[in-house]
Design an enzyme around this catalytic site. Structure first.
Site, short mmCIF file in Angstrom:
data_model
loop_
_atom_site.label_atom_id
_atom_site.label_comp_id
_atom_site.label_asym_id
_atom_site.label_seq_id
_atom_site.Cartn_x
_atom_site.Cartn_y
_atom_site.Cartn_z
N ARG A 1 0.82 -1.21 0.00
CA ARG A 1 0.00 0.00 0.00
C ARG A 1 0.85 1.25 0.00
O ARG A 1 0.34 2.38 -0.09
CB ARG A 1 -0.93 0.00 1.22
N GLU B 1 -1.25 -8.93 -5.13
CA GLU B 1 -2.57 -9.54 -5.31
C GLU B 1 -2.46 -11.02 -5.65
O GLU B 1 -3.28 -11.82 -5.22
CB GLU B 1 -3.36 -8.80 -6.39
N GLY C 1 3.11 -22.07 -1.59
CA GLY C 1 2.10 -22.96 -2.16
C GLY C 1 1.52 -22.48 -3.47
O GLY C 1 1.82 -21.36 -3.91
N TYR D 1 -10.95 -11.63 -10.17
CA TYR D 1 -10.56 -10.94 -8.94
C TYR D 1 -9.29 -10.11 -9.13
O TYR D 1 -9.25 -8.91 -8.84
CB TYR D 1 -10.35 -11.92 -7.77
N ASP E 1 -13.38 -11.04 -3.74
CA ASP E 1 -12.73 -12.23 -3.17
C ASP E 1 -13.62 -12.78 -2.05
O ASP E 1 -14.77 -12.35 -1.88
CB ASP E 1 -11.32 -11.90 -2.68
N CYS F 1 -15.43 -7.90 9.78
CA CYS F 1 -16.49 -8.83 9.38
C CYS F 1 -15.88 -10.21 9.13
O CYS F 1 -15.90 -10.75 8.03
CB CYS F 1 -17.19 -8.30 8.13
N CYS G 1 -18.07 -2.10 13.62
CA CYS G 1 -18.29 -2.06 12.17
C CYS G 1 -18.94 -0.74 11.76
O CYS G 1 -19.94 -0.32 12.34
CB CYS G 1 -19.18 -3.22 11.74
#
Length: 372
Positions: A28, A40, A84, A123, A141, A195, A205
């Site tokens: 970021r 990503e 992975g 995505y 996602d 969430c 939230c």
DNA sequence: AATCCGGGGCC
DNA sequence: GGCCCAGGATT
């Protein structure tokens, strides 16, 4: 309050919340589309804390697309070791080479073009376009589907292919003018930090007031998700083949085939054995399977002692593996060819093994063997 | 639509 | 130790 007002409330409050509470993550701090793309891809199926050190190492070694395009694949794989889903790394390098050749070294900024790149699905396309170029494309996602299914009380099974389409349409409508990147990241940030799948932190939230699931007391029941099939068990026996003479202190490893599971990664020689052969008492029976199989590859071994038991779960297979130490026994191989090592085999010691990329299960075994 | 691709965290 | 998390490619 009608649906449009709920949507507007959601977009405004989520965006404001994100701008105040966003985590300071390495990717970021960058506006570099290539770096955002790397992050990503790494973040697919992988949590933030795991990705951070990999992202640093990867961008340090391959700071530009040119550097990645020109690197040997083994080195890319080695930097991906432990993450992975290794096809992500191979696809990324292939796609970067494509960008170099076909797009003049600039990550495409249209959905049509970026979606043609290897490993870039709906995505990743939406994430890179929105975050790097602020294009109003949805990036849906698992986090996003969880948040939307709760706030809008969507009870479709999120494992179904069609549900993603519903979510993308909705997510696109919610993007505030000129703020696609922050809004999409906010959606994912909310899913990751507030969430959450279990015990969501509704009291902190920003959109709790109008969350439909919260109103119904259903936040823990959503999203609806069909359970995946359990992985099928496979029983295997692996050989720690110890060298002698010039190969004293070395272990024999081999490279996996070009395609399929763990493609082109390195491993200990091993074979699958029938169910029942591989439990503690069955080791002697499975050893002969191992010896015979390796003899076919011109590797003659004399089995030694059990070294350890290792388990490894993939999404669709569970490996239950006995590991035995062995010595070389050329006489096992007919016609005296046993001293010639097939080209996909290699001797390594505790220092040289660093140069090869191993799946975690073999890394654990080798590290224990070499006391690393 | 179903299956193939890894690995780690939580309780 | 059992459960959960989950994009993209392929078929």
């Amino acid at each position: 309050m009608d649906t449009n007002e709920k949507k507007q409330f959601f977009s405004e409050h989520l965006l404001a919340w994100y701008r105040k509470h966003r985590r300071d993550l390495p990717w970021r701090r960058s506006r570099n589309p290539y770096h955002i793309w790397i992050s990503e891809v790494m973040l697919q199926q992988t949590r933030v804390d795991t990705v951070i050190p990999y992202f640093h190492r990867f961008t340090e070694r391959f700071p530009t697309m040119e550097a990645l395009a020109n690197a040997p694949e083994e080195e890319v794989l080695k930097l991906w070791e432990g993450l992975g889903y290794y096809s992500r790394a191979r696809n990324l390098q292939g796609a970067v080479r494509e960008v170099q050749e076909r797009y003049g070294g600039v990550v495409p900024d249209t959905l049509k073009e970026i979606s043609t790149l290897k490993g870039v699905g709906p995505y990743t396309a939406g994430a890179v376009l929105s975050i790097a170029y602020n294009k109003p494309e949805p990036a849906v996602d698992g986090n996003v589907m969880r948040v939307l299914s709760r706030y809008f009380l969507i009870e479709e099974d999120i494992m179904k292919i069609g549900t993603r389409g519903i979510m993308e349409k909705l997510a696109k409508e919610l993007i505030p003018e000129g703020a696609a990147g922050d809004f999409n990241q906010g959606l994912m940030e909310l899913g990751a930090m507030v969430c959450t799948p279990r015990s969501p932190h509704c009291l902190t939230c920003p959109v709790m007031e109008h969350c439909a699931a919260r109103e119904m007391g259903m936040e823990e029941e959503l999203p609806v998700k069909k359970k995946a099939k359990p992985p099928r068990p496979e029983y295997r026996i692996a050989a720690l083949i110890e060298g002698s003479g010039p190969q004293e202190g070395h272990i024999l490893i081999r490279q996996r085939p070009q395609e399929g599971l763990l493609a082109r990664m390195w491993e200990l020689p091993h074979v699958e054995v029938p169910f029942g052969y591989a439990d503690a008492s069955g080791v002697p029976a499975s050893i002969s399977v191992l010896t015979e199989q390796l003899a076919l590859e011109t590797i003659g071994i004399r089995p030694g002692q059990g070294f350890m038991h290792a388990e490894h779960t993939f999404s669709h297979i569970h490996w239950d593996m006995q590991v035995v130490t062995c010595s070389l026994e050329p006489s096992v191989v007919p016609s005296g060819t046993g001293m010639l090592l097939p080209s996909h085999y290699q001797w390594v010691n505790r220092d040289t093994m660093e140069q090869y990329a191993f799946p975690n299960v073999f890394l654990k075994i080798l590290k224990r063997y070499f006391s690393l």
